[in-house]
Design a protein around this motif. Structure first.
Motif, PDB file in Angstrom:
ATOM      1  N   TYR A   9       0.801  -1.231   0.000  1.00  0.00           N
ATOM      2  CA  TYR A   9       0.000   0.000   0.000  1.00  0.00           C
ATOM      3  C   TYR A   9       0.829   1.275   0.000  1.00  0.00           C
ATOM      4  N   LEU A  10       2.163   1.213   0.093  1.00  0.00           N
ATOM      5  CA  LEU A  10       2.965   2.432   0.266  1.00  0.00           C
ATOM      6  C   LEU A  10       2.688   3.479  -0.801  1.00  0.00           C
ATOM      7  N   ALA A  11       2.717   3.085  -2.073  1.00  0.00           N
ATOM      8  CA  ALA A  11       2.499   4.056  -3.152  1.00  0.00           C
ATOM      9  C   ALA A  11       1.110   4.677  -3.054  1.00  0.00           C
ATOM     10  N   SER A  12       0.134   3.934  -2.566  1.00  0.00           N
ATOM     11  CA  SER A  12      -1.230   4.459  -2.440  1.00  0.00           C
ATOM     12  C   SER A  12      -1.304   5.608  -1.448  1.00  0.00           C
ATOM     13  N   LYS A  19      -9.046   5.342  -2.673  1.00  0.00           N
ATOM     14  CA  LYS A  19      -9.797   4.638  -1.642  1.00  0.00           C
ATOM     15  C   LYS A  19      -9.080   3.344  -1.302  1.00  0.00           C
ATOM     16  N   LEU A  20      -8.911   3.102  -0.018  1.00  0.00           N
ATOM     17  CA  LEU A  20      -8.262   1.896   0.462  1.00  0.00           C
ATOM     18  C   LEU A  20      -9.224   1.126   1.348  1.00  0.00           C
ATOM     19  N   ASP A  21      -9.334  -0.154   1.084  1.00  0.00           N
ATOM     20  CA  ASP A  21     -10.236  -0.998   1.862  1.00  0.00           C
ATOM     21  C   ASP A  21      -9.487  -1.928   2.799  1.00  0.00           C
ATOM     22  N   GLY A  34     -14.217   2.013   4.611  1.00  0.00           N
ATOM     23  CA  GLY A  34     -12.836   2.114   4.159  1.00  0.00           C
ATOM     24  C   GLY A  34     -12.301   3.505   4.416  1.00  0.00           C
ATOM     25  N   CYS A  35     -11.261   3.895   3.681  1.00  0.00           N
ATOM     26  CA  CYS A  35     -10.618   5.196   3.862  1.00  0.00           C
ATOM     27  C   CYS A  35     -10.307   5.811   2.501  1.00  0.00           C
ATOM     28  N   ARG A  36     -10.245   7.140   2.466  1.00  0.00           N
ATOM     29  CA  ARG A  36      -9.720   7.847   1.299  1.00  0.00           C
ATOM     30  C   ARG A  36      -8.489   8.643   1.725  1.00  0.00           C
ATOM     31  N   ILE A  37      -7.508   8.685   0.828  1.00  0.00           N
ATOM     32  CA  ILE A  37      -6.253   9.356   1.138  1.00  0.00           C
ATOM     33  C   ILE A  37      -6.351  10.855   0.836  1.00  0.00           C
ATOM     34  N   GLU A  38      -5.898  11.651   1.780  1.00  0.00           N
ATOM     35  CA  GLU A  38      -5.750  13.090   1.599  1.00  0.00           C
ATOM     36  C   GLU A  38      -4.288  13.446   1.837  1.00  0.00           C
TER      37      GLU A  38
END
Length: 217
Positions: A9-12, A19-21, A34-38
């Protein structure tokens, strides 16, 4: 996964809006989807020696990483995981990683940031992680009065930027950049690795401390 293999997941963590589940140790699946990256830009960090220290700022400073970078001032950012709640609402934010952007290039590979004479991970007991130059870490280790002044200034800065779910702070140096930049560390205390993001020519494009918000499985 071994200690030298980067989590998938590092690059994400660098991809705003992703969105990461992946399951996280502090995420209740009954309450969130889940989550969304900011990505939040924090401050510029002065690295006059080019030797970077990642540590818990309220604990004794650690040794710098073996790899160095060109002396300069570099932008520091936080990768935030915003929880996506099942019910209406904005969702809390968790600091998934703290990073230093060294070049505009995107990393294509990852390498553990190592210390020859110390553990690669650093321990956190105060829910705060930071970056600083080796010269700053040296002063804080040698001069107790300077250490107290700097940590008091950091505590005030963390209070100034505090929100209900996360915080960050910077202790400025004479150039106007930060001598020390810190943020809340994920869900809190733990042991955290940092990673060099390498460009296509094998040169560091960023340094990222992963606060292990997401599962490596």
């Amino acid at each position: 996964m071994t200690a030298s293999e980067p989590p998938a997941y590092l690059a994400s963590l660098l991809d705003a809006g992703r969105k990461l589940d992946s399951p996280t140790p502090g995420l209740d699946r009954r309450e969130a989807t889940g989550c969304r990256i900011e990505i939040r830009e924090l401050a510029r960090l002065a690295l006059p020696t080019g030797r970077v220290v990642a540590c818990a700022p309220f604990l004794p400073p650690l040794e710098p990483f073996d790899r160095s970078v060109p002396p300069d001032e570099y932008p520091v950012f936080a990768s935030l995981a915003r929880i996506q709640p099942r019910r209406a609402g904005g969702g809390r934010r968790i600091v998934a990683a703290l990073g230093i952007r060294l070049t505009p290039s995107s990393p294509v590979a990852w390498e553990v940031a190592r210390r020859t004479d110390a553990r690669d991970e650093y321990d956190v007991e105060d829910a705060t992680g930071a970056f600083m130059d080796a010269s700053v870490a040296g002063r804080l280790a040698r001069d107790e009065a300077e250490r107290e002044r700097s940590l008091d200034a950091l505590a005030d800065a963390l209070d100034d930027h505090a929100s209900p779910d996360w915080t960050w702070g910077v202790v400025p140096c004479g150039t106007g950049a930060g001598a020390l930049v810190a943020s809340k560390s994920g869900f809190g205390d733990g042991a955290y690795l940092s990673w060099w993001g390498l460009d296509a020519k094998g040169r560091p494009s960023l340094l990222l401390t992963d606060f292990r918000v997401f599962s490596a499985e």
